[in-house]
Design a protein around this motif. Structure first.
Motif, PDB file in Angstrom:
ATOM      1  N   ALA A   5       0.839  -1.206   0.000  1.00 44.38           N
ATOM      2  CA  ALA A   5       0.000   0.000   0.000  1.00 44.38           C
ATOM      3  C   ALA A   5       0.874   1.256   0.000  1.00 44.38           C
ATOM      4  N   ILE A   6       1.935   1.228   0.835  1.00 45.61           N
ATOM      5  CA  ILE A   6       2.823   2.407   0.892  1.00 45.61           C
ATOM      6  C   ILE A   6       3.492   2.614  -0.470  1.00 45.61           C
ATOM      7  N   GLY A   7       3.969   1.484  -1.080  1.00 40.87           N
ATOM      8  CA  GLY A   7       4.605   1.558  -2.400  1.00 40.87           C
ATOM      9  C   GLY A   7       3.660   2.151  -3.428  1.00 40.87           C
ATOM     10  N   ALA A   8       2.405   1.664  -3.397  1.00 43.10           N
ATOM     11  CA  ALA A   8       1.416   2.149  -4.370  1.00 43.10           C
ATOM     12  C   ALA A   8       1.202   3.648  -4.207  1.00 43.10           C
ATOM     13  N   LEU A   9       1.107   4.076  -2.928  1.00 41.85           N
ATOM     14  CA  LEU A   9       0.886   5.517  -2.668  1.00 41.85           C
ATOM     15  C   LEU A   9       2.050   6.353  -3.174  1.00 41.85           C
ATOM     16  N   ILE A  10       3.258   5.846  -2.941  1.00 42.46           N
ATOM     17  CA  ILE A  10       4.445   6.598  -3.395  1.00 42.46           C
ATOM     18  C   ILE A  10       4.419   6.745  -4.919  1.00 42.46           C
ATOM     19  N   LEU A 171      -1.589  -0.811 -10.677  1.00 38.11           N
ATOM     20  CA  LEU A 171      -2.386  -2.003 -11.041  1.00 38.11           C
ATOM     21  C   LEU A 171      -1.492  -3.089 -11.644  1.00 38.11           C
ATOM     22  N   ILE A 172      -0.567  -2.655 -12.509  1.00 36.53           N
ATOM     23  CA  ILE A 172       0.328  -3.637 -13.150  1.00 36.53           C
ATOM     24  C   ILE A 172       1.195  -4.303 -12.101  1.00 36.53           C
ATOM     25  N   LEU A 173       1.731  -3.517 -11.197  1.00 34.02           N
ATOM     26  CA  LEU A 173       2.665  -4.055 -10.206  1.00 34.02           C
ATOM     27  C   LEU A 173       1.960  -4.944  -9.180  1.00 34.02           C
ATOM     28  N   ILE A 174       0.695  -4.655  -8.866  1.00 32.83           N
ATOM     29  CA  ILE A 174      -0.044  -5.490  -7.924  1.00 32.83           C
ATOM     30  C   ILE A 174      -0.362  -6.810  -8.622  1.00 32.83           C
TER      31      ILE A 174
END
Lengths: 174, 357
Positions: A5-10, A171-174
């Motif tokens: 979640a933190i990665g996505a936010l960054i 989205l791709i990375l998740i």
């Protein structure tokens, strides 16, 4: 999970910031082009009616215009001031552009107008100077219209692209 | 022989390359520097009081133009722009008249391509020749002359006649300074002097303030046309003496007469080689006929710049004999430098001068 979640936010934050930054450039450029025209209008008045020597005329141009553009004219005036040896107004303006213009949203084609003006600045009679200054202002007016159009077209787009490309990457990375 | 204040007044307005070459060449000059001449694509040329020379490509001076350093288009362009303080448009009137004046009163003559407007010069463009005339201050150069220009404690109206480069501006400056300060030796109390300095050469004004010593009681009207300036001074500044450089036009003559009618003495200079020479010019002839000037001083270069060749009495009295060059014991004139030896004594030319006819 928390890490993700933190990665996505960054990622989202960074791409949005990039989008906003690009959009900001589109938004500020017309204003900076207007400031440039104001400065040249002041310069023209000083030359035409006051026959004011350039160091003083450039300083008044710097004083009358916005903070993003003022350092270009102020810098040229300072380079021409006391103690300068072998520097022509053209050299002074070109050097000031190279050093001070990066802080503004002006594009290379905008600065080319100023560089073209630098070649003749101060080097001829009043009538000729006024003609060159008027020509430069005319070209800047054209560029400003173009910049407005680009702003209308790309400012929002850049923001959306920033946010959406971030979201897509997440989205791709998740 | 580096002129005084050369570093502050002349070097900064030269293109850096030219400045370096001149600075390196100056110590080799055999006599005081008079002119620096820059001509596009031609050798750098220096004129001194006893001749001239080109600046060599390597160090020193040469008489061979083929071995001399050449001034480029960029050198001329930069120098011209810097002389105009980067603002050629601010000096349009001067440029139209073919000159610029530098800080300190050094006059720069210009030549290039004239742009005409219904047959009259509108401006000069593509300036291809610059002639920097080094102004020199020689305090005391009028010492020998001044007593002969004073009668009954008052200054006699005087016309200084001189060919170019013979020191008339330098002499006028010192006369103004001494008349303004007072010269007890000449029986003269200091009096108010009004100076019309059309080309800013005499007082070398910067922003209206004289940079040369023109005396404590002198008011300078800088960059003002002569005729208009003289009238303005008489009307509003109550001078006892009005000084003006290079008169010759009918309007100047009218203004001189006006001054004399107002009881003001006039010190003026004019180009020429003799009183007879000047008397052939219509405006000046009229002045001389009208008895406007009590004295005429003829300068020459027979013993260096500033040699007084003749002092003529134009006031109908007996002609004064020619006297020594500027100042007894001062050597002979402005060009006298160390090594040239003192040379007081009677001037070789002239004698009792009287206008013919």
């Amino acid at each position: 999970m928390l890490g993700k979640a933190i990665g996505a936010l960054i990622i989202l934050g960074a791409s949005s910031y990039a989008g906003w930054h690009v959009a900001g450039g589109y938004a500020r450029r017309p204003a900076h082009l207007r400031d440039l025209q104001t400065a040249l209008a002041v310069l023209q008045t000083e030359v035409e009616y006051g026959a004011t020597p350039l160091p003083i005329a450039l300083r008044s141009a710097a004083g009358a215009t916005g903070p993003a553009v003022a350092p270009i004219f102020g810098g040229a005036a300072a380079r021409l001031g006391a103690g300068s040896r072998g520097i022509t107004p053209g050299d002074a303006l070109r050097e000031a552009i190279a050093e001070e213009a990066a802080a503004s949203a002006l594009r290379p084609e905008d600065l080319d107008v100023l560089r073209a003006l630098a070649g003749t600045l101060g080097a001829s009679g009043r009538e000729d100077q006024v003609r060159h200054l008027a020509l430069a202002r005319e070209r800047l007016t054209g560029l400003e219209a173009q910049a407005q159009e680009q702003r209308a077209r790309y400012e929002k787009l850049a923001r959306y692209v920033g946010v959406l490309s971030g979201a897509a990457l997440v989205l791709i990375l998740i | 022989m580096i002129p005084a204040r050369f570093d502050q007044e002349i070097l900064p307005v030269l293109a850096p390359r030219v400045a370096q070459l001149i600075q390196a060449a100056l110590p080799h000059l055999p006599a005081p520097l008079e002119e620096i001449r820059l001509r596009e694509d031609r050798p750098l040329h220096l004129v001194h009081t006893s001749g001239d020379a080109f600046i060599g490509r390597s160090d020193g001076l040469t008489q061979d133009p083929h071995r001399a350093a050449v001034a480029s288009h960029d050198d001329l362009l930069r120098t011209f722009q810097m002389m105009a303080q980067g603002s050629v448009y601010a000096w349009e009137d001067e440029i139209r008249g073919g000159f610029l004046t530098l800080m300190g009163g050094h006059r720069v003559g210009l030549a290039g391509r004239a742009v005409l407007d219904s047959g009259r010069i509108r401006t000069l463009k593509q300036v291809s020749s610059l002639n920097i005339r080094v102004a020199r201050e020689v305090p005391g150069c009028a010492n020998g002359l001044l007593p002969r220009l004073v009668k009954g404690g008052r200054v006699v109206s005087t016309l200084i006649i001189s060919p170019p480069q013979a020191g008339k501006t330098t002499l006028l400056r010192d006369l103004v300074r001494q008349i303004s300060a007072g010269a007890p030796g000449a029986g003269l109390k200091g009096c108010k002097v009004g100076l019309v300095d059309e080309r800013s050469e005499v007082a070398g004004c910067s922003a209206g303030v004289p940079q040369r010593d023109v005396g404590p009681r002198t008011d300078v009207l800088d960059a003002c046309p002569k005729a208009e300036g003289m009238m303005l001074l008489i009307r509003s500044l109550s001078p006892a003496v009005v000084a003006v450089d290079e008169i010759g036009r009918p309007a100047d003559a009218e203004a001189v007469l006006e001054a004399l009618h107002a009881g003001v003495a006039v010190l003026a200079t004019a180009h020429g080689y003799s009183v007879e020479d000047v008397a052939r010019r219509p405006a000046l002839a009229e002045l001389i006929r009208a008895g406007a000037f009590g004295r005429a001083v003829v300068l020459g270069r027979s013993r260096g710049p500033g040699t007084v060749e003749q002092v003529a009495d134009l006031g109908g009295e007996a002609g004064a004999a020619a006297g020594p060059a500027f100042g007894p014991g001062q050597g002979h004139g402005l060009g006298a430098g160390p090594g040239q030896g003192p040379g007081p004594g009677p001037a070789p030319v002239g004698g009792g001068g009287r206008v013919a006819g």
